[in-house]
Enzyme design. Structure first.
Site, PDB file in Angstrom:
ATOM      1  N   ASP A  74       7.117  30.587 -30.199  1.00  0.00           N
ATOM      2  CA  ASP A  74       8.108  31.093 -31.139  1.00  0.00           C
ATOM      3  C   ASP A  74       7.449  31.057 -32.521  1.00  0.00           C
ATOM      4  O   ASP A  74       6.425  30.400 -32.710  1.00  0.00           O
ATOM      5  CB  ASP A  74       9.347  30.197 -31.095  1.00  0.00           C
ATOM      6  CG  ASP A  74      10.413  30.639 -32.077  1.00  0.00           C
ATOM      7  OD1 ASP A  74      10.628  31.859 -32.191  1.00  0.00           O
ATOM      8  OD2 ASP A  74      11.013  29.775 -32.729  1.00  0.00           O
ATOM      9  N   CYS A  76       0.852  -1.191   0.000  1.00  0.00           N
ATOM     10  CA  CYS A  76       0.000   0.000   0.000  1.00  0.00           C
ATOM     11  C   CYS A  76       0.887   1.240   0.000  1.00  0.00           C
ATOM     12  O   CYS A  76       2.112   1.152   0.028  1.00  0.00           O
ATOM     13  CB  CYS A  76      -0.948   0.008   1.206  1.00  0.00           C
ATOM     14  SG  CYS A  76      -0.099   0.221   2.786  1.00  0.00           S
TER      15      CYS A  76
END
Length: 719
Positions: free
Chosen positions: A418, A14
């Site tokens: 860009d 767990c």
């Protein structure tokens, strides 16, 4: 020197186990950071290799009670299919008569129950043999100082077993055959929890992880030319330089270059592009591609982990094993969860006995609390969604560097783009030429000088000028001492011309005359000077990518603001922005200026993504909350970015942001389900509305439901 190492962890049950390993590792002074992914069963550790080795770290993990095997850059091996083991089969078989007995009790048929002695015999097999793995894990966890799920199961089922043994053999009611025993509760809890663990493990190994699907893309057998003869060989026996034949319906085994033949190859596994590409002599082929038509012979250049497919698989494996910042929520909860649950169970036992005066009922309530409160669902909530989301992103040609990058992308509200190579094709062509008066050079000289300098650069504008000079059949002179001014231009010494500069007009020291031709207002300008005197200039025009407008529309539809930041002249940037409907367009920007522009947006409260492919974009990519680089662009850009886009398309950016948002939404749903389950389940168990058997089934179902919700990401459609 810092080094990163990855381990495959065995024995975790767990999230508390994962938290325990992290806690142990992070206490060491030679470890910079350590993160453990419960769903991926992996640990990623950054450490000082001058003070320790990977083997030392593995021993630390093993001392904490878990197995640790170092992962390498070699291609991962196919996962073995997860089968139901004999222990689980036997456990399920023993559960059958108890399930029948429980069903009989619900129908009022108590004669369906096994005699108490038979119940004791079967329960003893379970508790004293089949449940031993729970006890070992619980003891190792307690020795490590952090209780895990198996501690809860062990305390609960052993308590039930010991109580039932006492009632059957030693209580005052035993002699009269009136003892109330609860062997079925312990047996069925162990059974349900074991079945839940198996289903959870199988889902993690198969459905969650996309690596298995990628491994299937590599052929097992290939046709190779050896000694002038074609022969079929296992793929792992081919070598660099081998000639390999791929026919229609077969997959490419290595990255290489086509020697002869032609055909169409589907490379969507790498690029996300669904349309096949034509392959002929001189074309590059990629491992894993499917030949949809034709037949080719190609020469192997890269094999295994050196191929683009191998690189992607290693990148995906590492990214899936990383932890997202949101996982800290589950980590903090798991760290205190088990001790808190034990405390609640003790309080439940005490209060129930106090108010009802029946310690049997009190015990059942307390055990139900212990069983239902497993933190597995909590530990799976984040990593399960990340693993599925990463796999979905890769299928669409998007490589996220790690889970933190994906989470950051989910919060993006502003995108900075860009221009060259991002919004435009990045293949500009010379559209116009200006020659300075009285320079002593003609137009061919201008091309020669510019190409001589620009052949030392990797920028698309430089490549266009070199290609134009070659197309004119000109002999390009040699250059020496080339110097690059990032974002401005390049200079070099040319025999007979001296120091030649090519780049922005102010870099070259060239003042262009006023021009009326529109091309000079919208084109990228490359000016050339020799020994400080103007020689001329080129106007290079680029075209928009066919999908740029649609991509910008998709981003805006999701409420994302779009901005252009380019090193190109303002007129060109404004022209492109007008075509795309982008209001914020900034030209003439240096690499530092782009980075400052990104910081300004962040200072204004924006969460910013930067997209670029050049060296000049690297500072802005680093400054952004999430950076996206185009594959095949500058190495500095890819190294700096949070993710890589394989298609050189802003549409892929839109896909990436959508997948990241869907993944984060899924994580939040999983965390809600996990917390809600425990918030509701623990009080119901404490008040007696859930017996231990139902609690065990509900606990197993909670983990499976979280995994099922994570798997829904595979079916989410990208709009």
């Amino acid at each position: 020197m810092q080094q990163k190492v990855r381990f495959q962890i065995e024995g975790m049950t767990c999230q508390a186990c994962a938290s325990r390993i992290e806690k142990v590792l992070n206490k060491k002074d030679f470890i910079e950071t350590a993160g453990v992914n419960f769903a991926g069963e992996e640990a990623q550790v950054v450490f000082d290799d001058a003070k320790a080795s990977a083997d030392d770290i593995a021993k630390i993990i093993e001392k904490a009670g878990y197995g640790a095997k170092e992962k390498t850059d070699a291609l991962p091996q196919p996962e073995e299919k997860v089968h139901v083991g004999w222990r689980l089969w036997l456990l399920l078989a023993i559960n059958i008569p108890f399930v029948i007995g429980m069903a009989g009790m619900m129908l009022g048929r108590h004669d369906w129950m096994l005699p108490p002695v038979w119940q004791f015999a079967l329960a003893s097999i379970v508790q004293l043999w089949l449940a031993v793995p729970f006890y070992k894990s619980a003891w190792a966890s307690i020795k490590g100082g952090l209780a895990n799920m198996d501690v809860l199961v062990t305390v609960g089922t052993v308590s039930i077993y010991l109580y039932s043994v006492y009632m059957l053999f030693f209580s005052p009611h035993a002699a009269h055959g009136m003892a109330h025993v609860y062997f079925e509760a312990g047996v069925m809890v162990v059974g349900f929890v074991s079945l839940g663990k198996f289903l959870e493990h199988r889902t993690k190994k198969s459905s969650l992880n996309s690596l298995g699907l990628l491994l299937k893309l590599t052929p097992k057998q290939v046709t190779v030319e050896r000694g002038g003869q074609w022969q079929s060989l296992p793929a792992d026996q081919i070598m660099v330089g081998d000639l390999i034949r791929a026919n229609h319906g077969e997959r490419i085994a290595a990255d290489g270059i086509v020697e002869r033949g032609s055909g169409w190859a589907d490379e969507s596994h790498l690029t996300g592009e669904s349309n096949p590409e034509i392959k002929q002599a001189g074309s590059k082929v990629l491992a894993g591609a499917l030949m949809t038509d034709g037949s080719i012979v190609y020469r192997a250049a890269q094999l295994g982990s050196e191929t683009l497919l191998g690189d992607m698989m290693n990148a995906l494996s590492e990214a899936q094993g990383s932890k997202a910042p949101i996982a800290r929520v589950a980590d903090k909860a798991a760290a205190v969860f088990v001790p808190a649950v034990v405390a609640v169970a003790l309080i439940t036992f005490a209060l129930t006995w106090w108010f009802k005066g029946d310690w049997t009922t009190a015990l059942m309530h307390a055990v139900a609390v212990l069983v239902i409160a497993c933190p597995c669902a909590l530990g799976l909530a984040t990593p399960a969604a990340i693993m599925v989301g990463m796999g979905k992103a890769v299928k669409h040609g998007i490589w996220f560097k790690d889970a933190a990058s994906m989470e950051a992308a989910a919060h993006i509200d502003t995108v900075v783009l860009d221009k060259t190579g991002t919004l435009t094709e990045g293949r500009p062509q010379v559209a116009a030429v200006w020659l300075a008066e009285n320079s002593g050079f003609n137009e061919d000289d201008l091309y020669r000088l510019a190409a001589a300098v620009e052949q030392n650069a990797a920028h698309p504008l430089a490549a266009a000028i070199v290609a134009a000079a070659q197309a004119r059949g000109l002999q390009i002179p040699a250059s020496e001492n080339a110097q690059t001014a990032v974002g401005a231009g390049i200079s070099a010494q040319i025999a007979g011309a001296g120091l030649v500069k090519a780049g922005k007009p102010d870099f070259a020291g060239v003042a262009l005359p006023a021009v009326s031709d529109d091309v000079w207002r919208i084109a990228s300008i490359v000016a050339v000077s020799a020994e400080g005197k103007p020689v001329g200039a080129f106007a290079l025009a680029d075209t928009l990518k066919s999908d740029a407008a649609a991509a910008i529309g998709r981003l805006k539809a999701r409420g994302i603001e779009v901005c252009i930041m380019s090193g190109d002249n303002q007129g060109t940037v404004d022209y492109i922005a007008a075509q795309l409907g982008i209001a914020d367009a900034r030209g003439n920007m240096t690499p530092r200026g782009k980075a400052e522009g990104v910081r300004e947006l962040k200072a204004a409260g924006k969460t910013v993504a930067m997209v670029g492919d050049g060296i000049n974009d690297a500072p802005a990519l680093a400054a952004a909350d999430a950076g996206f680089a185009m594959k095949g662009g500058a190495d500095a850009a890819e190294h700096t970015a949070s993710a890589t886009l394989m298609q050189h398309s802003v549409n892929q950016l839109a896909d990436a942001l959508f997948i990241a948002r869907a993944t984060l939404k899924n994580i939040r749903q999983n965390l809600f389900f996990a917390f809600f389950y425990n918030t509701l389940g623990i009080p119901l168990a404490a008040l007696g509305f859930l017996n231990p058997v139902i609690a065990g089934a509900a606990m197993a179902a909670s983990s499976v439901s979280v995994l099922g919700n994570a798997l829904r990401l595979k079916r989410v459609k990208i709009d």
